[in-house]
Design a protein around this motif. Structure first.
Motif, PDB file in Angstrom:
ATOM      1  N   VAL A  92       0.897  -0.644  -0.214  1.00 50.18           N
ATOM      2  CA  VAL A  92      -0.153  -0.099  -0.169  1.00 50.18           C
ATOM      3  C   VAL A  92       0.727   1.286   0.093  1.00 50.18           C
ATOM      4  O   VAL A  92       2.225   1.324   0.617  1.00 50.18           O
ATOM      5  CB  VAL A  92      -1.072   0.349   1.481  1.00 50.18           C
ATOM      6  N   THR A  93       0.207   2.257  -0.462  1.00 48.30           N
ATOM      7  CA  THR A  93       1.171   3.662  -1.101  1.00 48.30           C
ATOM      8  C   THR A  93       0.080   4.832  -0.564  1.00 48.30           C
ATOM      9  O   THR A  93      -0.795   4.697  -1.441  1.00 48.30           O
ATOM     10  CB  THR A  93       1.640   3.671  -2.645  1.00 48.30           C
ATOM     11  N   PHE A  94       0.473   5.433   0.489  1.00 50.36           N
ATOM     12  CA  PHE A  94      -0.454   6.435   0.738  1.00 50.36           C
ATOM     13  C   PHE A  94       0.133   8.045   0.323  1.00 50.36           C
ATOM     14  O   PHE A  94       1.895   8.060  -0.468  1.00 50.36           O
ATOM     15  CB  PHE A  94      -0.192   6.418   2.132  1.00 50.36           C
ATOM     16  N   VAL A  95      -0.805   8.408  -0.852  1.00 53.09           N
ATOM     17  CA  VAL A  95      -0.255   9.480  -1.198  1.00 53.09           C
ATOM     18  C   VAL A  95      -1.116  11.052  -0.910  1.00 53.09           C
ATOM     19  O   VAL A  95      -2.662  10.370  -0.660  1.00 53.09           O
ATOM     20  CB  VAL A  95      -1.120   9.891  -2.884  1.00 53.09           C
ATOM     21  N   THR A  96      -0.896  11.841  -1.068  1.00 57.73           N
ATOM     22  CA  THR A  96      -1.692  12.572  -0.075  1.00 57.73           C
ATOM     23  C   THR A  96      -2.196  13.937  -0.783  1.00 57.73           C
ATOM     24  O   THR A  96      -3.395  15.018  -0.274  1.00 57.73           O
ATOM     25  CB  THR A  96      -0.877  13.300   0.972  1.00 57.73           C
TER      26      THR A  96
END
Length: 180
Positions: A92-96
């Protein structure tokens, strides 16, 4: 380039989650659905809202709990959030920000779909002119309240055109194209 598709199961009265994000209403309607299975096979990446990522799971206490499509899909996930967790989550990649999230998800999806999960992320994609298609699996239940499939009070009309309508009783699948 990968298309962005918003997919959701929805009650007949237009809710994708019950009050407080409750998803237990959906559990009786889980099961083989060739349209959803086809989508899973054609999905290259997920773009997920933070509430959806951390929310209730209709597969709770069932095989596939905590996994996309109840374990029927595996691949890169991009979670759009203003609150990334302190510890990384495998796969999982968290992107803002939305633009970065969409760009990265499209790159990861290749020729497959970027499956958008979460009403608010779908609304943001639609407002930005990025959403291409919508797949709604309509279930024969009335929830009365909860999270709407699409909620944008005062917003403009969005035209959709049918791609296909299929039935896997008791669910009716509506696959639609966003008209630009």
């Amino acid at each position: 380039m990968a298309k962005l598709l918003y997919s959701a199961s929805m009650s007949t009265d237009g809710f994708i989650a019950g009050v407080g994000g409750d998803m237990s209403w959906l559990t009786p309607y889980l099961g083989p659905n060739p349209t959803v299975d086809d989508l899973a096979a054609r999905t290259g990446a997920l773009l997920v809202g933070r509430r959806t990522f951390g929310g209730d799971d209709p597969y709770r206490d069932l095989p596939g709990e905590g996994e996309a499509f109840g374990g029927g899909w595996d691949g890169p996930q991009f979670v759009l959030t203003h609150r990334p967790p302190a510890e990384p989550v495998p796969g999982v990649t968290f992107v803002t920000d939305l633009a970065t999230a969409v760009t990265r998800a499209r790159a990861a999806a290749g020729d497959g779909y970027v499956n958008v999960l979460g009403a608010d992320v779908a609304r943001q994609c639609l407002a930005a002119g990025l959403l291409d298609e919508v797949l709604v699996s309509v279930t024969p239940v009335l929830l009365g309240d909860g999270v709407r499939l699409f909620d944008h009070p005062g917003g403009s009309t969005v035209r959709l055109e049918p791609i296909s309508v299929t039935q896997t009783p008791p669910v009716t699948n509506l696959w639609l194209r966003v008209v630009r």
